[in-house]
Design a protein around this motif. Sequence first.
Motif, PDB file in Angstrom:
ATOM      1  N   LYS A 139       1.731  -0.916   0.203  1.00  0.00           N
ATOM      2  CA  LYS A 139      -0.133  -0.333   0.187  1.00  0.00           C
ATOM      3  C   LYS A 139       1.133   1.807  -0.153  1.00  0.00           C
ATOM      4  N   VAL A 140       0.312   2.573  -0.575  1.00  0.00           N
ATOM      5  CA  VAL A 140       1.084   3.353  -0.728  1.00  0.00           C
ATOM      6  C   VAL A 140       0.640   4.530   0.339  1.00  0.00           C
ATOM      7  N   VAL A 141       2.248   4.825   1.233  1.00  0.00           N
ATOM      8  CA  VAL A 141       0.793   5.749   2.028  1.00  0.00           C
ATOM      9  C   VAL A 141       1.089   7.030   2.650  1.00  0.00           C
ATOM     10  N   ALA A 142       2.051   7.472   1.457  1.00  0.00           N
ATOM     11  CA  ALA A 142       2.480   8.813   1.020  1.00  0.00           C
ATOM     12  C   ALA A 142       3.325   8.682  -0.311  1.00  0.00           C
ATOM     13  N   VAL A 143       3.681  10.106  -0.803  1.00  0.00           N
ATOM     14  CA  VAL A 143       4.232  10.061  -1.634  1.00  0.00           C
ATOM     15  C   VAL A 143       5.490  11.910  -1.684  1.00  0.00           C
ATOM     16  N   THR A 144       6.280  11.975  -1.977  1.00  0.00           N
ATOM     17  CA  THR A 144       6.866  13.435  -1.536  1.00  0.00           C
ATOM     18  C   THR A 144       8.304  13.122  -2.715  1.00  0.00           C
ATOM     19  N   SER A 145       8.343  14.407  -2.960  1.00  0.00           N
ATOM     20  CA  SER A 145       9.296  14.922  -3.880  1.00  0.00           C
ATOM     21  C   SER A 145      10.307  16.387  -3.455  1.00  0.00           C
ATOM     22  N   LEU A 146      11.278  16.529  -4.170  1.00  0.00           N
ATOM     23  CA  LEU A 146      11.493  17.737  -3.671  1.00  0.00           C
ATOM     24  C   LEU A 146      11.118  18.885  -4.415  1.00  0.00           C
ATOM     25  N   ILE A 147      10.168  18.778  -5.618  1.00  0.00           N
ATOM     26  CA  ILE A 147       9.449  19.897  -6.150  1.00  0.00           C
ATOM     27  C   ILE A 147       8.330  18.946  -6.967  1.00  0.00           C
ATOM     28  N   ASP A 148       7.345  20.344  -6.533  1.00  0.00           N
ATOM     29  CA  ASP A 148       6.441  19.563  -7.048  1.00  0.00           C
ATOM     30  C   ASP A 148       6.343  21.062  -7.507  1.00  0.00           C
ATOM     31  N   ARG A 149       6.030  20.700  -9.417  1.00  0.00           N
ATOM     32  CA  ARG A 149       5.568  22.014 -10.177  1.00  0.00           C
ATOM     33  C   ARG A 149       4.391  22.519 -10.482  1.00  0.00           C
ATOM     34  N   GLY A 150       3.228  21.902  -9.722  1.00  0.00           N
ATOM     35  CA  GLY A 150       2.057  22.536  -9.939  1.00  0.00           C
ATOM     36  C   GLY A 150       1.669  21.333 -11.485  1.00  0.00           C
ATOM     37  N   GLY A 151       0.739  20.367 -11.452  1.00  0.00           N
ATOM     38  CA  GLY A 151       0.551  20.128 -12.540  1.00  0.00           C
ATOM     39  C   GLY A 151      -0.665  19.167 -12.033  1.00  0.00           C
ATOM     40  N   ASP A 152      -1.113  18.864 -13.100  1.00  0.00           N
ATOM     41  CA  ASP A 152      -2.617  18.064 -13.002  1.00  0.00           C
ATOM     42  C   ASP A 152      -1.706  16.713 -12.805  1.00  0.00           C
ATOM     43  N   LEU A 153      -2.468  16.511 -10.837  1.00  0.00           N
ATOM     44  CA  LEU A 153      -1.653  14.831 -11.170  1.00  0.00           C
ATOM     45  C   LEU A 153      -1.954  13.896 -11.373  1.00  0.00           C
ATOM     46  N   ALA A 154      -1.221  12.548 -11.977  1.00  0.00           N
ATOM     47  CA  ALA A 154      -1.903  11.103 -12.840  1.00  0.00           C
ATOM     48  C   ALA A 154      -2.801  10.487 -10.810  1.00  0.00           C
ATOM     49  N   PHE A 155      -2.031  10.567 -10.187  1.00  0.00           N
ATOM     50  CA  PHE A 155      -1.727   9.471  -8.917  1.00  0.00           C
ATOM     51  C   PHE A 155      -2.987  10.236  -8.503  1.00  0.00           C
ATOM     52  N   THR A 156      -3.315   9.405  -7.214  1.00  0.00           N
ATOM     53  CA  THR A 156      -4.593  10.000  -5.955  1.00  0.00           C
ATOM     54  C   THR A 156      -3.239   9.947  -4.351  1.00  0.00           C
ATOM     55  N   ALA A 157      -2.321   9.404  -4.449  1.00  0.00           N
ATOM     56  CA  ALA A 157      -2.269   9.253  -3.091  1.00  0.00           C
ATOM     57  C   ALA A 157      -1.658  10.373  -2.254  1.00  0.00           C
ATOM     58  N   ALA A 158      -1.734  10.325  -1.557  1.00  0.00           N
ATOM     59  CA  ALA A 158      -1.412  11.694  -0.601  1.00  0.00           C
ATOM     60  C   ALA A 158       0.116  11.853  -0.291  1.00  0.00           C
ATOM     61  N   TYR A 159      -0.020  13.216  -1.064  1.00  0.00           N
ATOM     62  CA  TYR A 159       1.158  13.652  -1.256  1.00  0.00           C
ATOM     63  C   TYR A 159       2.402  14.828  -1.047  1.00  0.00           C
ATOM     64  N   TYR A 160       3.000  14.783  -0.324  1.00  0.00           N
ATOM     65  CA  TYR A 160       3.480  15.997   0.914  1.00  0.00           C
ATOM     66  C   TYR A 160       5.132  16.702   0.057  1.00  0.00           C
ATOM     67  N   PRO A 161       4.951  17.225  -0.796  1.00  0.00           N
ATOM     68  CA  PRO A 161       6.243  18.260  -1.230  1.00  0.00           C
ATOM     69  C   PRO A 161       7.021  19.240  -0.804  1.00  0.00           C
ATOM     70  N   LEU A 162       8.648  18.939  -0.706  1.00  0.00           N
ATOM     71  CA  LEU A 162       9.581  20.073   0.062  1.00  0.00           C
ATOM     72  C   LEU A 162       8.605  21.656  -0.442  1.00  0.00           C
ATOM     73  N   LEU A 163       8.474  21.805  -1.967  1.00  0.00           N
ATOM     74  CA  LEU A 163       8.561  22.783  -2.487  1.00  0.00           C
ATOM     75  C   LEU A 163       7.788  22.809  -3.295  1.00  0.00           C
ATOM     76  N   THR A 164       7.080  23.917  -3.651  1.00  0.00           N
ATOM     77  CA  THR A 164       5.349  24.086  -4.543  1.00  0.00           C
ATOM     78  C   THR A 164       6.174  25.031  -5.521  1.00  0.00           C
ATOM     79  N   MET A 165       6.384  24.951  -6.753  1.00  0.00           N
ATOM     80  CA  MET A 165       6.869  26.152  -7.711  1.00  0.00           C
ATOM     81  C   MET A 165       5.329  26.033  -8.529  1.00  0.00           C
ATOM     82  N   GLN A 166       4.496  27.038  -9.110  1.00  0.00           N
ATOM     83  CA  GLN A 166       3.426  27.284  -9.699  1.00  0.00           C
ATOM     84  C   GLN A 166       4.673  28.109 -10.878  1.00  0.00           C
ATOM     85  N   VAL A 167       4.788  26.613 -12.062  1.00  0.00           N
ATOM     86  CA  VAL A 167       5.549  27.508 -12.629  1.00  0.00           C
ATOM     87  C   VAL A 167       5.026  26.630 -13.496  1.00  0.00           C
ATOM     88  N   GLU A 168       5.292  28.122 -15.593  1.00  0.00           N
ATOM     89  CA  GLU A 168       4.168  27.991 -15.930  1.00  0.00           C
ATOM     90  C   GLU A 168       4.333  26.760 -17.552  1.00  0.00           C
TER      91      GLU A 168
END
Length: 193
Positions: A139-168
Motif C-alpha cells: 500500500k502506498v501511504v504517501a508520495v513525497t518529492s523535492l519539487i511539485d511543479r503544480g501540474g494535474d497529477l496522475a496519481f491520487t495518493a497523499a502527496y507531501y512535496p518539499l516545495l511547490t512551484m507554480q511554474v508555467e
Amino acid sequence: MTMTDVDIVQALKDSGAMRTGHFQLTSGRHSDTYVQCARVFEGPALTMKFAHEMASRLPDDCMPDFVIAPAVGGIIIGFAVAQALDLPFIFSERKEGVMTLRRSFEIPANARVVIVEDVITTGGSVQEVVDLVDAAGAKVVAVTSLIDRGGDLAFTAAYYPLLTMQVESWLPEECVLCKDGVPLDSPGSRRLS
C-alpha cells in the motif's frame, strides 16, 4: 530546524539547480524553468538536509516501513529519505519503456510504502510505481518529492512535496518558446532510459 520555502529556493539557487531557458520536461510538456536536482545531489550535506526535511513532513499516521523511488531522478533522494527514516530502499527502472523492478528487488506484501521522486509535474512515473506497489499487494501511504511543479497529477495518493512551484508549462504544440524559435533542452532522465 524547519526549512521555509524561501530557504529551499535559496538553496536550489545556490547549488545551481534552478535553471531558466527552454526545456522539455519528463512529462513531455515545455517550460522556461527547470530544476536540475542532480546539482543538489552533488552536495551530500544539502541532499541529507532536504531528505530529513521531507521525512519530517510526513504525517505520523502515514509512516511507511519501506521506500521506493523511480530511476533515475528519484534514486539519490529516495535513498536519502530512506536513510533519514531508517527504512529499506529500492528503486524501479524502465525496461523497454515499462517501469519495472529489476536487480532482484521485491516489494514486500502488505508493506506500507512511501514513493520518493525528485521533481513531479504530472506524476506519470509515480503512477507507474504505484501500479508496481499495488501489484505486489502493498500500500502506498504517501508520495513525497523535492519539487511539485503544480501540474494535474496522475496519481491520487497523499502527496507531501518539499516545495511547490507554480511554474508555467505548455504542450509542445502550444509552446510560446517553440514559436519564438528558442532552442529546446531535454534534461529529463526518462529520455536516458
